[in-house]
Write an enzyme that holds these catalytic residues in place. Structure first.
Site, PDB file in Angstrom:
ATOM      1  N   HIS A 171       0.833  -1.206   0.000  1.00 52.43           N
ATOM      2  CA  HIS A 171       0.000   0.000   0.000  1.00 52.43           C
ATOM      3  C   HIS A 171       0.864   1.251   0.000  1.00 52.43           C
ATOM      4  O   HIS A 171       0.605   2.188  -0.771  1.00 52.43           O
ATOM      5  CB  HIS A 171      -0.906  -0.028   1.243  1.00 52.43           C
ATOM      6  CG  HIS A 171      -1.753   1.190   1.426  1.00 52.43           C
ATOM      7  ND1 HIS A 171      -3.097   1.218   1.113  1.00 52.43           N
ATOM      8  CD2 HIS A 171      -1.454   2.434   1.893  1.00 52.43           C
ATOM      9  CE1 HIS A 171      -3.581   2.422   1.377  1.00 52.43           C
ATOM     10  NE2 HIS A 171      -2.595   3.177   1.856  1.00 52.43           N
ATOM     11  N   GLU A 172       1.892   1.261   0.838  1.00 49.51           N
ATOM     12  CA  GLU A 172       2.754   2.438   0.909  1.00 49.51           C
ATOM     13  C   GLU A 172       3.588   2.602  -0.354  1.00 49.51           C
ATOM     14  O   GLU A 172       3.858   3.720  -0.785  1.00 49.51           O
ATOM     15  CB  GLU A 172       3.657   2.359   2.145  1.00 49.51           C
ATOM     16  CG  GLU A 172       2.901   2.308   3.471  1.00 49.51           C
ATOM     17  CD  GLU A 172       1.853   3.412   3.592  1.00 49.51           C
ATOM     18  OE1 GLU A 172       2.082   4.524   3.075  1.00 49.51           O
ATOM     19  OE2 GLU A 172       0.799   3.161   4.187  1.00 49.51           O
ATOM     20  N   HIS A 175       1.838   4.648  -2.926  1.00 49.84           N
ATOM     21  CA  HIS A 175       2.003   6.093  -2.765  1.00 49.84           C
ATOM     22  C   HIS A 175       3.359   6.551  -3.304  1.00 49.84           C
ATOM     23  O   HIS A 175       3.471   7.643  -3.876  1.00 49.84           O
ATOM     24  CB  HIS A 175       1.875   6.477  -1.293  1.00 49.84           C
ATOM     25  CG  HIS A 175       0.489   6.324  -0.738  1.00 49.84           C
ATOM     26  ND1 HIS A 175      -0.619   6.883  -1.326  1.00 49.84           N
ATOM     27  CD2 HIS A 175       0.031   5.661   0.362  1.00 49.84           C
ATOM     28  CE1 HIS A 175      -1.695   6.586  -0.616  1.00 49.84           C
ATOM     29  NE2 HIS A 175      -1.330   5.840   0.405  1.00 49.84           N
ATOM     30  N   GLU A 257      -6.393   6.549  -1.351  1.00 54.24           N
ATOM     31  CA  GLU A 257      -6.358   5.381  -0.472  1.00 54.24           C
ATOM     32  C   GLU A 257      -6.985   4.173  -1.164  1.00 54.24           C
ATOM     33  O   GLU A 257      -6.497   3.047  -1.034  1.00 54.24           O
ATOM     34  CB  GLU A 257      -7.076   5.686   0.844  1.00 54.24           C
ATOM     35  CG  GLU A 257      -6.389   6.748   1.690  1.00 54.24           C
ATOM     36  CD  GLU A 257      -4.936   6.410   1.969  1.00 54.24           C
ATOM     37  OE1 GLU A 257      -4.633   5.252   2.319  1.00 54.24           O
ATOM     38  OE2 GLU A 257      -4.086   7.313   1.812  1.00 54.24           O
TER      39      GLU A 257
END
Length: 664
Positions: A171-172, A175, A257
């Site tokens: 997930h990170e 980004h 998100e």
């Protein structure tokens, strides 16, 4: 949506951020003037609304002071964060996880982060741990993908399985790869500025409590109570800043998100990774507790960075910084999913039979043991404390082969990682002699280590060498600024000592300059809006790729190079490039190539994909093969690093025969 489209959308969000910031400033200025005017009225004994009792320029001075406080706070915070991700992680109370850590939970985290970085073709980021946070949360920060940091809470390590931890890290990395981080740092500065008024109010209230009873008695209580009341008013006005801060964060972060959750699923190919982590956040949130809560004083200011909601909010709906967990889980699984319990898991145990070669390596250990002997004397795990799995890669036969332990360990130590770089630059034969003479003169303690590492590197497949640089990057970034400058200068001298610069040397130096230069962690300005602004630089970069994709020994090399250059120019219509713009090898000196790449990196986000497409078009069908040569892949990897762009699938595929993966 592509990486470059994400970056362009971030620019559009920046415009929205500026608009909302202006609204917040107007509202705060109006409220401050109202509070100060009321205080002046009460103190002077006049009635409401009698404007002629206010001093000349009363409201103008109040407005100017308010703007100076807000603007000064924003500029101050942006200056504090000029170094990017490291500054943000420290602001959140993070502790850098050392690359040679023997804590098994920290080793697992480092391994997962390294795997994700090597698979995505970016430098392995530094890793920070928020030791005082028991909830499940994480964030990524930095101005550029190759300068990012990843931070996780202690609860993320102790409550999540390896698959779930991998989902959080995935997930990170979304980004990182989607260009979100620069906007996130800008947002921190904006939020700090508009919440400065609340800080001023808090200061006035605290000043009153610090005033001694004698001072209050000598001056009377009225002034003290007045300033306390002004402080209360300004502190209340601070909630205008919080309100607009939440509005700004909701406007720019909620959809990202969802994208990051989907990307994590795509990266790991396991919905129970990020899904399980979110379900455990839901399990921890039963009752009044928030399973992703961050207790650090800066949590509100940093809340838009985190995986989950960092602070409970009295605002919901459009003002929430994160989408509801239920909605995020439904998008991942396609149905409603119940929360999971999130007890602390048992500490992972080292596997029986692990040896010294599988444990963290230090340059001091090498020197103290007398050189190569340090690598040949195994030590029982119990004597050291923990085991560290070694990195693996597949070989040309499709089987797994261990990365030599001395390379795996050396890449994790700042001093030894420098020796890894020197070893990658060592030439063969007589050209090596002046390089070794230089090392013996400047860093004699690393010379023997460099030779030993060079022997191990020689056994690696070519496609494993640049990923080794990615693995060593976090350790190299732990060097002091002076140490980095010395390393880069020594790299240049080693290249010069070896004679004419080779492709491998150009690629390595380009990547190192991009990642370790003094300004490397800071944002790159956008100077050129269109590719047509850089026609000459584009011709230089296309020519370089042509020379590598079509070697001189290729049959009919002249015609093949002309065709390759034409394919590249055809992908850039409107530039007016033709065969006459093709550059010979003699015209492609390193300073000219460096300048061309620096200029190209200052292109607007949506102009970069056209350049990357043109560079790839040059290699299409070169040398009558559909597979990209590792030489071309290495060059394109370096150019993508210089453009701050992720690796195209065609380039990443060139390294797929040698997947890097850790055991635990």
């Amino acid at each position: 949506m592509t990486f470059f489209e994400q970056q362009d959308r971030a620019r559009q969000h920046t415009k929205k951020l500026v608009f909302l910031f202006a609204l917040a400033v107007i509202a705060i200025v109006a409220a401050v003037n109202l509070v100060v005017a009321l205080a002046w009225t009460v103190n002077s004994g006049t009635h409401h609304g009698v404007a002629h009792h206010y001093p000349k320029g009363f409201f103008a001075i109040n407005t100017l002071i308010t703007l100076m406080v807000i603007g000064g706070g924003t500029l101050y915070q942006m200056f504090q964060l000029r170094e990017g991700g490291d500054a943000v992680a420290e602001m959140a109370g993070g502790r850098l996880v050392e690359r040679d850590s023997t804590d098994l939970l920290e080793r697992r985290l480092l391994n997962v982060v390294d795997e994700m970085a090597l698979a995505s073709g970016v430098a392995c980021p530094k890793v920070y741990l928020l030791d005082d946070e028991d909830a499940i949360n994480a964030f990524a920060a930095g101005y550029r993908p190759d300068q990012a940091v990843v931070a996780v809470t202690r609860g993320t390590l102790t409550r999540l399985t390896r698959d779930e931890l991998q989902g959080v890290v995935g997930h990170e990395f979304s980004h990182i790869l989607n260009g979100d981080m620069r906007l996130n740092i800008q947002l921190i500065g904006v939020l700090f500025g508009i919440q400065m008024i609340a800080s001023c109010g808090q200061y006035l209230m605290d000043s009153d409590t610090r005033t001694s009873r004698r001072d209050r008695d000598s001056k009377g209580n009225s002034d003290s109570l007045l300033w306390f009341a002004v402080g209360v008013g300004l502190f209340a006005i601070g909630y205008i800043g919080i309100f607009f801060g939440r509005l700004i964060k909701a406007a720019v972060s909620r959809q990202r998100e969802f994208l990051a959750d989907a990307s994590s699923h795509q990266f790991t190919r396991n919905p129970d990774g990020i899904g399980g982590a979110l379900r455990k956040i839901g399990g921890l949130s039963r009752g009044k507790k928030l399973g992703s809560q961050i207790n650090h004083p800066n949590a509100e200011q940093l809340s838009h960075l985190f995986l989950g909601t960092a602070r409970p909010s009295f605002l919901s709906g459009w003002f929430a910084t994160h989408p509801p967990l239920e909605e995020r889980l439904k998008r991942i699984y396609g149905r409603n999913m119940p929360p999971l319990d999130a007890p602390e898991l048992e500490q992972p145990a080292a596997e029986p039979g692990e040896r010294q070669a599988d444990l963290p390596f230090t340059a001091a250990g090498f020197a103290g043991a007398g050189g190569a002997a340090a690598f040949s004397a195994p030590t029982p795990v119990a004597a050291v404390g923990a085991g560290t799995p070694s990195l693996e890669f597949g070989n040309s036969h499709g089987t797994a082969a261990k990365l030599p332990s001395q390379l795996d360990g050396a890449a994790r130590d700042p001093v030894a990682a420098c020796a890894v770089v020197y070893a990658l630059l060592l030439a063969d034969g007589a050209k090596r002699d002046p390089q070794l003479a230089l090392l013996n003169a400047e860093v004699p303690q690393q010379s023997a280590l460099t030779v030993l590492l060079a022997e191990s590197i020689a056994q690696l497949p070519r496609s494993a060498r640049l990923p080794l640089v990615d693995l060593a990057t976090p350790a190299l970034r732990q060097l002091t600024p002076a140490g980095r400058e010395q390393l880069l200068a020594r790299v240049e001298r080693l290249i010069a000592a070896g004679g004419r610069i080779t492709l491998a040397e150009f690629v390595l130096q380009t990547i190192l300059l991009h990642r370790l230069a003094p300004q490397g962690g800071r944002p790159t300005p956008i100077t050129f809006d269109q590719l047509s602004d850089l026609s000459d630089d584009v011709a230089v970069l296309l020519s370089l790729v042509v020379h590598v994709a079509v070697p001189a020994a290729t049959p009919n090399a002249y015609e093949a190079r002309a065709a390759a250059f034409q394919r590249g120019t055809a992908a850039c219509p409107g530039l007016g490039l033709s065969a006459t713009h093709f550059r010979s090898g003699a015209e492609l000196g390193f300073p000219r190539l460096r300048q061309a790449l620096e200029n190209a990196n200052q292109l607007a986000p949506l102009a970069k994909p056209q350049l990357v497409k043109a560079l790839l078009a040059v290699t299409d069908g070169a040398c009558n093969t559909s597979a990209l040569s590792i030489a071309s892949a290495d060059l394109l990897r370096a150019l993508c690093a210089g453009l701050e762009a992720p690796l195209p699938p065609l380039v990443a595929a060139a390294y797929s025969d040698y997947p890097w993966q850790f055991d635990n």
